[in-house]
Design a protein around this motif. Structure first.
Motif, PDB file in Angstrom:
ATOM      1  N   GLU A 181      30.549  16.350  24.610  1.00  0.00           N
ATOM      2  CA  GLU A 181      31.900  16.069  24.145  1.00  0.00           C
ATOM      3  C   GLU A 181      32.037  14.597  23.785  1.00  0.00           C
ATOM      4  OE1 GLU A 181      34.777  19.305  26.372  1.00  0.00           O
ATOM      5  OE2 GLU A 181      34.527  17.326  27.280  1.00  0.00           O
ATOM      6  N   GLN A 182      33.007  14.321  22.921  1.00  0.00           N
ATOM      7  CA  GLN A 182      33.323  12.953  22.545  1.00  0.00           C
ATOM      8  C   GLN A 182      34.832  12.771  22.551  1.00  0.00           C
ATOM      9  OE1 GLN A 182      32.165  12.066  18.502  1.00  0.00           O
ATOM     10  NE2 GLN A 182      32.691  14.119  17.779  1.00  0.00           N
ATOM     11  N   THR A 183      35.249  11.557  22.867  1.00  0.00           N
ATOM     12  CA  THR A 183      36.668  11.201  22.809  1.00  0.00           C
ATOM     13  C   THR A 183      36.853  10.205  21.685  1.00  0.00           C
ATOM     14  OG1 THR A 183      36.933  11.558  25.186  1.00  0.00           O
ATOM     15  CG2 THR A 183      38.608  10.248  24.069  1.00  0.00           C
ATOM     16  N   ILE A 184      37.607  10.607  20.665  1.00  0.00           N
ATOM     17  CA  ILE A 184      37.791   9.785  19.468  1.00  0.00           C
ATOM     18  C   ILE A 184      39.084   8.995  19.594  1.00  0.00           C
ATOM     19  CG2 ILE A 184      38.044   9.835  16.950  1.00  0.00           C
ATOM     20  CD1 ILE A 184      36.490  12.454  16.949  1.00  0.00           C
ATOM     21  N   ARG A 185      38.971   7.686  19.412  1.00  0.00           N
ATOM     22  CA  ARG A 185      40.109   6.755  19.449  1.00  0.00           C
ATOM     23  C   ARG A 185      40.914   6.894  20.741  1.00  0.00           C
ATOM     24  NH1 ARG A 185      39.993   8.368  13.878  1.00  0.00           N
ATOM     25  NH2 ARG A 185      39.288   6.610  12.605  1.00  0.00           N
ATOM     26  N   ASP A 186      40.215   7.213  21.823  1.00  0.00           N
ATOM     27  CA  ASP A 186      40.818   7.320  23.163  1.00  0.00           C
ATOM     28  C   ASP A 186      41.954   8.331  23.232  1.00  0.00           C
ATOM     29  OD1 ASP A 186      39.154   5.348  24.308  1.00  0.00           O
ATOM     30  OD2 ASP A 186      40.437   3.750  23.515  1.00  0.00           O
ATOM     31  N   ARG A 187      41.984   9.278  22.274  1.00  0.00           N
ATOM     32  CA  ARG A 187      43.091  10.247  22.267  1.00  0.00           C
ATOM     33  C   ARG A 187      42.623  11.682  22.156  1.00  0.00           C
ATOM     34  NH1 ARG A 187      47.378   8.871  17.780  1.00  0.00           N
ATOM     35  NH2 ARG A 187      48.333  10.696  18.780  1.00  0.00           N
ATOM     36  N   TYR A 188      41.589  11.930  21.358  1.00  0.00           N
ATOM     37  CA  TYR A 188      41.196  13.301  21.049  1.00  0.00           C
ATOM     38  C   TYR A 188      39.825  13.596  21.668  1.00  0.00           C
ATOM     39  CZ  TYR A 188      44.678  12.240  17.467  1.00  0.00           C
ATOM     40  OH  TYR A 188      45.799  11.836  16.791  1.00  0.00           O
ATOM     41  N   THR A 189      39.788  14.511  22.627  1.00  0.00           N
ATOM     42  CA  THR A 189      38.525  14.941  23.222  1.00  0.00           C
ATOM     43  C   THR A 189      38.093  16.237  22.560  1.00  0.00           C
ATOM     44  OG1 THR A 189      39.057  13.895  25.341  1.00  0.00           O
ATOM     45  CG2 THR A 189      37.354  15.599  25.339  1.00  0.00           C
ATOM     46  N   VAL A 190      36.968  16.167  21.867  1.00  0.00           N
ATOM     47  CA  VAL A 190      36.492  17.291  21.048  1.00  0.00           C
ATOM     48  C   VAL A 190      34.999  17.466  21.277  1.00  0.00           C
ATOM     49  CG1 VAL A 190      38.268  16.939  19.282  1.00  0.00           C
ATOM     50  CG2 VAL A 190      36.064  15.766  19.073  1.00  0.00           C
ATOM     51  N   PRO A 191      34.447  18.632  20.923  1.00  0.00           N
ATOM     52  CA  PRO A 191      32.998  18.810  21.065  1.00  0.00           C
ATOM     53  C   PRO A 191      32.223  17.931  20.086  1.00  0.00           C
ATOM     54  CG  PRO A 191      34.096  20.884  20.497  1.00  0.00           C
ATOM     55  CD  PRO A 191      35.108  19.823  20.442  1.00  0.00           C
ATOM     56  N   MET A 192      31.003  17.569  20.472  1.00  0.00           N
ATOM     57  CA  MET A 192      30.107  16.897  19.544  1.00  0.00           C
ATOM     58  C   MET A 192      29.716  17.886  18.451  1.00  0.00           C
ATOM     59  SD  MET A 192      29.564  13.760  20.714  1.00  0.00           S
ATOM     60  CE  MET A 192      27.983  13.203  20.104  1.00  0.00           C
ATOM     61  N   PRO A 193      29.473  17.414  17.217  1.00  0.00           N
ATOM     62  CA  PRO A 193      29.183  18.333  16.099  1.00  0.00           C
ATOM     63  C   PRO A 193      27.971  19.229  16.321  1.00  0.00           C
ATOM     64  CG  PRO A 193      29.714  16.143  15.274  1.00  0.00           C
ATOM     65  CD  PRO A 193      29.600  16.023  16.752  1.00  0.00           C
ATOM     66  N   ASN A 194      27.010  18.816  17.148  1.00  0.00           N
ATOM     67  CA  ASN A 194      25.818  19.631  17.398  1.00  0.00           C
ATOM     68  C   ASN A 194      25.786  20.192  18.812  1.00  0.00           C
ATOM     69  OD1 ASN A 194      24.007  19.776  15.007  1.00  0.00           O
ATOM     70  ND2 ASN A 194      24.176  17.548  15.112  1.00  0.00           N
ATOM     71  N   SER A 195      26.943  20.377  19.402  1.00  0.00           N
ATOM     72  CA  SER A 195      27.036  20.957  20.735  1.00  0.00           C
ATOM     73  C   SER A 195      27.101  22.474  20.608  1.00  0.00           C
ATOM     74  CB  SER A 195      28.275  20.424  21.469  1.00  0.00           C
ATOM     75  OG  SER A 195      28.418  21.035  22.728  1.00  0.00           O
ATOM     76  N   GLN A 196      25.956  23.136  20.815  1.00  0.00           N
ATOM     77  CA  GLN A 196      25.886  24.581  20.625  1.00  0.00           C
ATOM     78  C   GLN A 196      26.247  25.374  21.870  1.00  0.00           C
ATOM     79  OE1 GLN A 196      21.813  24.764  18.872  1.00  0.00           O
ATOM     80  NE2 GLN A 196      22.808  25.847  17.214  1.00  0.00           N
ATOM     81  N   GLY A 197      26.217  24.749  23.023  1.00  0.00           N
ATOM     82  CA  GLY A 197      26.536  25.463  24.246  1.00  0.00           C
ATOM     83  C   GLY A 197      25.322  26.125  24.862  1.00  0.00           C
ATOM     84  N   TYR A 198      24.601  26.917  24.093  1.00  0.00           N
ATOM     85  CA  TYR A 198      23.407  27.581  24.604  1.00  0.00           C
ATOM     86  C   TYR A 198      22.420  27.775  23.460  1.00  0.00           C
ATOM     87  CZ  TYR A 198      25.281  31.802  22.408  1.00  0.00           C
ATOM     88  OH  TYR A 198      25.764  32.705  21.487  1.00  0.00           O
ATOM     89  N   ASN A 199      21.163  27.929  23.836  1.00  0.00           N
ATOM     90  CA  ASN A 199      20.111  28.154  22.847  1.00  0.00           C
ATOM     91  C   ASN A 199      18.943  28.863  23.526  1.00  0.00           C
ATOM     92  OD1 ASN A 199      19.003  27.416  20.023  1.00  0.00           O
ATOM     93  ND2 ASN A 199      17.378  26.742  21.395  1.00  0.00           N
ATOM     94  N   VAL A 200      18.482  29.954  22.920  1.00  0.00           N
ATOM     95  CA  VAL A 200      17.317  30.686  23.405  1.00  0.00           C
ATOM     96  C   VAL A 200      16.328  30.784  22.250  1.00  0.00           C
ATOM     97  CG1 VAL A 200      16.440  32.810  24.424  1.00  0.00           C
ATOM     98  CG2 VAL A 200      18.753  32.024  24.990  1.00  0.00           C
TER      99      VAL A 200
END
Length: 830
Positions: free
Chosen positions: A688-707
């Motif tokens: 996750e990333q927090t943009i401008r100390d206001r918006y906490t959003v997933p990183m663009p390549n955060s897939q959660g899981y991978n097999v």
């Protein structure tokens, strides 16, 4: 076959003296007498030393050397060197052992003076015709080794690349079979550094889709060794935040070569050795025309990608050597779309998107790379080198494509009617769009440097310094115009607008300086064998006048209580120094046009790594297996947020975010089928990333899981037929609306699911009678194969095409990747 062959001395002379002469903290007279006697004998001892190498001449580290029937022994260093001191005797026997290799015993008769003894150890392997499995070596650092030979029969839509096998490793993911780019533990594609023969290599910068990308720089036919680290790598590797891929090309010992052809293209290489000179040259051609034809867009695809490489070594004297690596790549991509029909939506609300196109796209990417290395072996412990390299790229991207589209409920649109004809009942929206681009980029990167390596007893010291000059010129002019039901979008009622535009006319010239120093220290304690690597790296970039300092360390441990177990820990500060794309930020002028400017104040992104992991080797059902697990946490700050469309990364151009990435990677490697190597990898992560100390959003390549799965098989009793299977199941990536950042909201793509399978048959080889005929006499093997790409026919979504109606209501139409496709290939080795 035994799996455990790693032996090391477990007791020291000090422990022996203590046992014999030290009682309850007091030194007895007998102990003193024994110490004096042994000290006198030590003056008459002799030294046995040498190198331990494998069958291919590569040095073996961590090989145990034991004097038979004694407790005297040692372990080889990373250059395979050992030295042991023994008393003279009529006959001395040494036992050499190392995990993955057969034991070796050497007897020295009448040992009365120092002896130089070099030993070659052979791999432990099953040899079942053409199916051979070899035990793996210990991994005491964060670098994992990969056998490049496995790529030869792998079904790969990208045309054969090392990266297609790397993405099956734990922590590595890719959601586009047309691209060789990959993400590691939530990082961007730009956070991975690639070295070939110690030199960093670069990619084209304007690539925006997998269809344009062409061939990877790495030529698998020329590759000898592959090492990969998903984090925690050493200070000698450059300033990237995610991973390092270290490639070494072959130095042929005799004439060798191979030629192959398939529906995706053709490859050929030849290597030779004549005294002081060795060379290996490879030519590759790729065209994915048939594969692109399985996509939704009916078009004339004309991709042509050509890559020529050569690696030459010349031994000037026994201690001086010069190497040259050259590469020339020409990639052209022509695209003339005709029509497209895409079905999407849900079972309750099926939708259809129908488009008629006019126009074309024409792209050309020309790159060259040349590197010259001068090596000097001062002695067997010291190597010094000078390096110089140059990279150049000339990139052109141009398209003018207009279209007319209609979208509505599936089954309500007459496929025979043009969108402008009357009677288009059930149509939700009708519109037109026009996309235009004239983009040009030229870049030159030149580098000179020095490196050194010296072994001091149990230490190996490495250092290096380099200076790099960069010159980049960027010309971008692109815009997109849309209208819906005759209204220009965005509709304001008082002007004709374009939905997006971008203009750039920038040039940058800069110099980077960097230096590193690191030490590898191997030592044995009563708990086991330790490998400690510590180093620092410093860099300065003149463009933003920033100096960065990067300390890094790792510790590997093989415990005495269970030598099937290996533990590792790594930490360090890793920076992502801006190159060019990160510097670009957009501003909007009074007319609503986006203008690219360069942010001179942009600083390096930073990542603090903590990685704990280990390996455990074991036997099950009489087969060899190894399980690897790593947990990691990366603290990220000074981030430059970005969005992804296909493989195009667009940065915000400012350090306005912070975040973290944490996860677990597990890999099971072994003989799922007797006599073959296969593995399955599983990863869980959250980034996750927090943009401008206001918006906490997933990183663009955060897939959660991978097999990921790589599986090899053969027909029992008939090993000429081999099966290779590659499978991927990965969570969907977060995605945003076009020209919007993640702070405006995001949603996830569907999961990426894909299975590719290849069936190979050995037509001839080895002792076959046909190989005695004149035409086949110089050939080693002939293989024919059939691949089925996307075996299950799953339609994976890579991105979306956004359609907006007159009310500015957006609709996301999925852009599907390639469908099921057959491929036929032929390989001949000599």
């Amino acid at each position: 076959m035994r799996w455990r062959y790693f032996q090391c001395a477990g007791y020291t002379l000090y422990r022996f003296f203590t046992f014999m002469g030290i009682m309850k903290g007091r030194i007895t007279f007998a102990g003193l007498f024994l110490l004096v006697a042994l000290g006198a004998m030590a003056q008459e001892r002799i030294k046995i030393s040498g190198h331990v190498r494998d069958a291919e001449g590569h040095p073996l580290d961590l090989a145990a050397v034991l004097v038979k029937s004694t407790l005297t022994g040692t372990v080889t260093d990373e250059k395979g060197h050992y030295s042991v001191s023994v008393a003279p005797g009529d006959s001395i026997a040494l036992i050499f052992s190392c995990l993955g290799y057969n034991k070796a015993e050497r007897i020295i008769p009448h040992a009365s003076a120092d002896v130089l003894l070099n030993v070659q150890m052979n791999n432990i392997s099953f040899d079942l015709g053409e199916v051979t499995v070899t035990a793996s070596r210990r991994q005491t650092t964060m670098m994992e080794s990969l056998n490049a030979e496995r790529i030869r029969l792998l079904p790969d839509p990208a045309g054969g690349s090392i990266e297609s096998l790397v993405v099956t490793f734990a922590g590595v993911s890719s959601s586009n079979e047309l691209s060789s780019q990959y993400s590691v533990r939530g990082g961007s594609y730009d956070e991975n550094i690639i070295y070939v023969n110690g030199m960093e290599v670069f990619r084209p910068l304007l690539i925006r889709s997998g269809q344009q990308e062409g061939l990877s720089f790495i030529n698998p036919d020329m590759t000898e060794s592959v090492n990969f680290a998903a984090g925690g790598f050493e200070a000698r590797y450059g300033d990237k935040m995610s991973s390092v891929l270290d490639i070494a090309y072959k130095k042929p010992k005799e004439l060798e070569g191979s030629a192959s052809a398939s529906l995706l293209g053709a490859n050929a290489y030849v290597g030779s050795s004549t005294g002081k000179l060795t060379q290996i040259t490879g030519l590759r051609y790729k065209t994915a025309r048939s594969l692109l034809g399985t996509m939704d867009t009916n078009a004339e695809y004309d991709p042509n990608f050509i890559d020529l490489q050569t690696y030459i070594t010349y031994k000037l004297t026994p201690k001086w050597e010069v190497n040259f690596l050259g590469n020339l790549a020409v990639n052209t991509y022509k695209f003339m779309p005709v029509s497209r029909e895409t079905s999407f939506g849900t079972a309750d609300k099926p939708q259809i998107f129908k488009v008629f196109f006019d126009g074309m796209e024409r792209d050309k990417f020309q790159t060259f790379f040349g590197a010259l290395t001068l090596k000097h072996h001062l002695d067997e412990h010291t190597e010094l080198g000078l390096q110089a390299s140059a990279f150049g790229t000339r990139e052109e991207e141009g398209y003018d494509i207009s279209s007319e589209y209609e979208m509505g409920e599936n089954g309500s649109i007459d496929p025979k009617k043009d969108p402008n004809e009357d009677g288009a009942g059930g149509v939700r929206t009708i519109g037109r769009f026009h996309e235009h681009a004239r983009n040009r980029l030229q870049a030159t990167v030149m580098n000179v440097g020095h490196y050194g390596r010296v072994r001091l007893t149990s230490h190996t010291l490495q250092w290096g310094l380099s200076a790099q000059a960069e010159k980049i010129r960027d010309r971008i002019s692109e815009w997109e115009k849309r209208d819906s039901s005759g209204y220009s979008l965005p509709q304001t009622g008082d002007a004709v607008n374009v939905i997006s535009s971008l203009y750039s006319n920038q040039q940058i010239e800069s110099v980077r300086l960097s230096a590193y120093m690191q030490d590898m220290f191997k030592f044995r304690a009563k708990q086991g064998l330790f490998t400690l690597i510590g180093g620092v790296r410093g860099s300065y970039w003149g463009y933003n006048r920033e100096f960065i300092f990067s300390p890094r360390a790792s510790l590997g441990f093989i415990p005495n209580f269970d030598q099937d177990l290996t533990l590792r820990f790594a930490t360090g500060v890793y920076y992502q120094s801006p190159f060019y794309k990160e510097l670009r930020q957009t501003t909007t002028d009074g007319g609503g046009n986006e203008i690219v400017t360069l942010n001179h104040a942009l600083k390096s992104q930073r990542s603090l790594h903590f990685i704990l992991g280990g390996d455990y080797t074991f036997k099950a059902v009489e087969r060899n297996f190894k399980v690897t697990a790593e947990i990691y946490y990366k603290k990220l700050d000074n981030l430059v947020p970005y969005t992804i469309d296909n493989v195009k990364i667009r940065y915000y151009g400012e350090n306005c975010a912070k975040g973290y990435a944490a996860g677990l990677d597990v890999k099971l490697f072994g003989e799922f089928v007797p006599g073959t190597d296969s593995w399955i990898s599983f990863s869980l992560m959250k980034a996750e990333q927090t943009i401008r100390d206001r918006y906490t959003v997933p990183m663009p390549n955060s897939q959660g899981y991978n097999v990921s799965l790589f599986f090899q098989d053969y027909f029992p009793g008939y090993e000429r037929i081999k099966v290779n299977l590659k499978g991927v199941l990965a969570g969907g990536l977060p995605i945003t609306a076009p020209h919007k950042g993640y702070e405006y909201g995001s949603f996830r793509l569907p999961a990426y699911r894909r299975v590719d399978i290849g069936l190979s048959y050995q037509l001839a080889g080895g002792t076959d009678a046909v190989m005695d005929k004149a035409f086949f006499r110089n050939l080693k093997h002939i293989w024919v194969g059939v691949d089925v790409f996307n075996l299950l026919g799953i339609r994976n979504t890579n991105s979306y095409y956004w359609v907006t109606d007159v009310y500015n209501q957006p609709y996301a139409v999925p852009n599907y990747l390639t469908g099921r496709q057959l491929n036929i290939r032929l390989i001949a080795d000599f």
